[in-house]
Design an enzyme around this catalytic site. Structure first.
Site, mmCIF file in Angstrom:
data_model
loop_
_atom_site.group_PDB
_atom_site.id
_atom_site.type_symbol
_atom_site.label_atom_id
_atom_site.label_comp_id
_atom_site.label_asym_id
_atom_site.label_seq_id
_atom_site.Cartn_x
_atom_site.Cartn_y
_atom_site.Cartn_z
ATOM 1 N N GLU A 33 -1.137 -20.364 -13.865
ATOM 2 C CA GLU A 33 0.043 -19.875 -13.156
ATOM 3 C C GLU A 33 0.946 -21.094 -12.947
ATOM 4 O OE1 GLU A 33 0.549 -17.210 -9.186
ATOM 5 O OE2 GLU A 33 -1.486 -17.592 -9.879
ATOM 6 N N ARG A 257 -16.920 -21.901 -11.066
ATOM 7 C CA ARG A 257 -15.803 -22.792 -10.742
ATOM 8 C C ARG A 257 -16.339 -24.185 -10.471
ATOM 9 N NH1 ARG A 257 -10.958 -20.128 -9.252
ATOM 10 N NH2 ARG A 257 -10.039 -21.856 -8.126
ATOM 11 N N LYS A 267 -4.404 -25.300 -5.478
ATOM 12 C CA LYS A 267 -3.003 -25.694 -5.598
ATOM 13 C C LYS A 267 -2.279 -25.606 -4.260
ATOM 14 C CE LYS A 267 -2.476 -23.237 -9.283
ATOM 15 N NZ LYS A 267 -2.001 -22.391 -10.373
HETATM 16 P P1 ATP Z 1 -5.817 -22.508 -7.461
HETATM 17 O O1 ATP Z 1 -6.689 -21.842 -6.463
HETATM 18 O O2 ATP Z 1 -6.026 -23.978 -7.522
HETATM 19 O O3 ATP Z 1 -4.388 -22.127 -7.365
HETATM 20 P P2 ATP Z 1 -5.938 -20.619 -9.581
HETATM 21 O O4 ATP Z 1 -7.165 -20.015 -10.132
HETATM 22 O O5 ATP Z 1 -5.091 -19.740 -8.755
HETATM 23 O O6 ATP Z 1 -6.357 -21.967 -8.866
HETATM 24 P P3 ATP Z 1 -4.521 -20.620 -12.065
HETATM 25 O O7 ATP Z 1 -3.291 -21.336 -12.455
HETATM 26 O O8 ATP Z 1 -4.488 -19.145 -11.998
HETATM 27 O O9 ATP Z 1 -4.997 -21.234 -10.675
HETATM 28 O O10 ATP Z 1 -5.740 -21.110 -12.964
HETATM 29 C C1 ATP Z 1 -5.772 -21.099 -14.359
HETATM 30 C C2 ATP Z 1 -7.199 -21.030 -14.783
HETATM 31 O O11 ATP Z 1 -7.949 -22.102 -14.240
HETATM 32 C C3 ATP Z 1 -7.858 -19.755 -14.307
HETATM 33 O O12 ATP Z 1 -8.501 -19.156 -15.408
HETATM 34 C C4 ATP Z 1 -8.852 -20.202 -13.270
HETATM 35 O O13 ATP Z 1 -10.001 -19.416 -13.311
HETATM 36 C C5 ATP Z 1 -9.151 -21.638 -13.672
HETATM 37 N N1 ATP Z 1 -9.539 -22.464 -12.523
HETATM 38 C C6 ATP Z 1 -8.821 -22.755 -11.427
HETATM 39 N N2 ATP Z 1 -9.516 -23.518 -10.574
HETATM 40 C C7 ATP Z 1 -10.727 -23.740 -11.142
HETATM 41 C C8 ATP Z 1 -11.908 -24.470 -10.766
HETATM 42 N N3 ATP Z 1 -11.979 -25.121 -9.609
HETATM 43 N N4 ATP Z 1 -12.953 -24.475 -11.625
HETATM 44 C C9 ATP Z 1 -12.889 -23.827 -12.798
HETATM 45 N N5 ATP Z 1 -11.823 -23.129 -13.210
HETATM 46 C C10 ATP Z 1 -10.741 -23.079 -12.398
HETATM 47 MG MG MG Z 2 -4.496 -17.841 -9.975
#
Ligand code: ATP
Ligand code: MG
Length: 555
Positions: A33, A257, A267
């Site tokens: 995102e 994760r 984020k």
């Molecule tokens: P955040 O909570 O940091 O905003 P998010 O999952 O909302 O993380 P996205 O931009 O949607 O952020 O993430 C892109 C990809 O990265 C998704 O497929 C998500 O599953 C993966 N991802 C995010 N954080 C982790 C993590 N700590 N470990 C493994 N994969 C992750």
């Molecule tokens: Mg997300």
């Protein structure tokens, strides 16, 4: 450095799918995102997405997940692309989730026509109140309304005839399901928001659980790899794939994760640190973002190696920050040039070395890699040494400089301390020693034993620099825990700035991002933002001492 990701359960599934002929190639995608910079958690996900495609000779798309209308941020889109390229990956197709809004809408209409979706006029609060519990099914009085009525209302939702929150399009699945994601989940909601790519064309937006499988299928993704929190959503993912006429059937596979101690990986929290000026920006060298780690001195190889070695598991776990540092140390140990720098300088005067004389030593850039060549280092009677390499009254076992003791000046001579000069406050301002002029190169002619070796910088040719030392941003090992206020867990001493450091002359030619081992001190990287030829700035990437795995068995 090992490039191929070792095998894991995802690869096993894919190998099986290939063997059974379910697929004849591999296509993955990474769907960030664009509302922040990538952090090391995203990096794990993208190493799995791109690395899996690489392993099977397949392709990986980069898809900006902008399903949710948010304000335009090309800054984030550009940064995400830069970080992925920096790691050494490249995408097949670059696209946006919003590229598929038209088709997604058509698939929603298809579901309504099949009697598999309906317009529900419950408000969000009413939906919540009517969701039931494990023993009681959810309810909606609109579930059995005629198909024609839902078609009409859905079109009018799209045309902007109804206010936000007044209705949703819901899938007709199972109001009694034990998996609440299947209790007629919302597929579309009304939102009068400007979208950075589609403008004001839409006032209804698809939910992620509906849009994502459709986007995957339209791109021909064979394996949709995502983190564990989507596991309970997989039945819905499959339901969408099975009930709309998409051109392919992707398979979702979840992995754990990544969590790292002493840091936050969200984020939202990282943005807060930036917005409240608790760090200097997304690329502050203490941040777990890829741009922060890069500025700190991390190499792509060290990060990819880390992501590979932590493995891919089905259970969430926390990895020690020390292991990330261990991977960097391992890489820099083989690649970084060794140089001498004095961070807390005090002057050493060699009283018997001819004043005004200067000589040159040729030293290897990396004794472990002769192919890295050598350079010249000057030497004279006036040198800089670390203040703590001298003690007027030595503590037990101290074998560096103290009156009467001999030490080796790294690669140069053996010297014997004769005393020091102090200022009025009692601070040592100069240390005195006599040089054994027969010990050139640092070897005693009579083979006598000299235990301590210290580093030094020639005062005549030294250049000055600023050095930034970093410690964990959080003192608490688990600042990300749900029951903690992460801002209360911060380390007030995570940054120490040293000015007036004395660096050997060769460092004057340093380019931003150049990495070195400052002998006896650690690995340092020229700061990419603040370092200039007339004001050198180095970040300590990692110390020399490896605390990882101590007393816990070998990793
Ligand atoms: P955040 O909570 O940091 O905003 P998010 O999952 O909302 O993380 P996205 O931009 O949607 O952020 O993430 C892109 C990809 O990265 C998704 O497929 C998500 O599953 C993966 N991802 C995010 N954080 C982790 C993590 N700590 N470990 C493994 N994969 C992750
Ligand atoms: Mg997300």
């Amino acid at each position: 450095m090992e490039e191929i990701i070792s095998s894991n359960f995802i690869h096993d599934f894919i190998t099986e799918d290939l063997k059974e002929g379910k697929v004849d190639h591999v296509q993955t995608r990474f769907p960030p995102e664009p509302n922040g910079y990538l952090h090391i958690g995203h990096c794990k996900a993208l190493c799995i997405d791109f690395g899996t495609a690489e392993k099977f000779g397949g392709k990986c798309n980069l898809r900006m997940d902008d399903t949710n209308p948010a304000k335009e941020d090309t800054e984030f889109v550009d940064a995400i692309k830069e970080d992925i390229h920096w790691l050494g990956f490249d995408w097949d197709r670059f696209c946006y989730g919003s590229d598929y809004f038209d088709q997604t809408y058509e698939y929603a209409v298809e579901l309504i026509k099949k009697g598999l979706a309906y317009v529900c006029e419950l408000s969000p609060e009413e939906v919540k109140a009517n969701r039931g519990d494990l023993k009681t099914p959810a309810t909606s009085p609109y579930r059995d309304r005629p198909i024609e009525e839902s078609l009409d209302l859905f079109e009018r939702m799209k045309n902007g005839e109804f206010p936000e929150g007044s209705m949703t399009l819901r899938a007709k699945i199972d109001l009694a399901s034990g998996n609440f994601n299947l209790r007629d989940p919302a597929l579309y909601r009304i939102k009068f928001a400007h979208h950075h790519r589609t403008g004001d064309k839409w006032c209804i937006y698809p939910m992620y659980d509906f849009a994502h499988p459709i986007q995957d299928a339209l791109e021909g993704v064979t394996h949709s790899l995502c983190s564990l929190e989507f596991e309970a959503h997989r039945p819905l993912y499959d339901w969408v794939i099975n009930n709309v006429s998409v051109p392919s059937r992707p398979r979702q596979i979840e992995f754990a994760r990544l969590g790292i101690d002493h840091t936050v990986l969200s984020k939202r929290k990282l943005r807060k640190l930036v917005e409240e000026h608790l760090v200097s920006g997304w690329d502050d060298p203490r941040m777990p973002t890829l741009c922060g780690l890069r500025r700190r001195g991390y190499t792509p190889a060290s990060i990819r190696n880390f992501c590979d070695r932590i493995g891919v598991a089905k259970v969430n776990s926390t990895v020690e920050y020390g292991f990330l540092e261990h991977c960097l140390r391992e890489d820099l140990n083989t690649t970084a040039r060794r140089v001498m720098a004095v961070l807390h300088p005090v002057k050493l005067v060699l009283t018997n070395y001819p004043a005004g004389q200067s000589e040159v030593f040729t030293v290897e850039n990396n004794p472990e890699r002769p192919e890295d060549g050598s350079r010249e280092v000057t030497f004279s009677s006036n040198l800089w040494i670390e203040a703590d390499d001298f003690m007027e009254e030595p503590i037990p076992k101290y074998n560096r400089l103290y009156p009467g003791n001999e030490v080796r000046l790294k690669g140069a001579y053996i010297v014997k301390c004769t005393g020091c000069k102090k200022d009025e406050q009692g601070n040592v301002v100069e240390v005195y020693a006599e040089c054994d002029l027969d010990s050139r190169g640092g070897n005693a002619p009579d083979g006598r034993k000299v235990r301590g070796t210290i580093h030094w910088v020639d005062e005549n040719t030294a250049v000055e620099g600023e050095v930034r030392l970093y410690a964990n941003l959080f003192t608490d090992p688990a600042p990300d825990a749900a029951d903690k206020d992460f801002l209360q867990c911060m380390n007030p001493e995570s940054l120490e700035v040293l000015t007036g450091c004395k660096l050997e002359a060769s460092l004057a030619a340093t380019q931003p991002q150049d990495r070195f081992q400052f002998m006896r001190l650690g690995y340092f990287c020229a700061d990419s933002v603040d370092s200039r030829p007339d004001h050198l700035v180095f970040n300590r990437a990692v110390t020399l001492k490896d605390s990882f795995g101590k007393g816990k068995g070998k990793k």
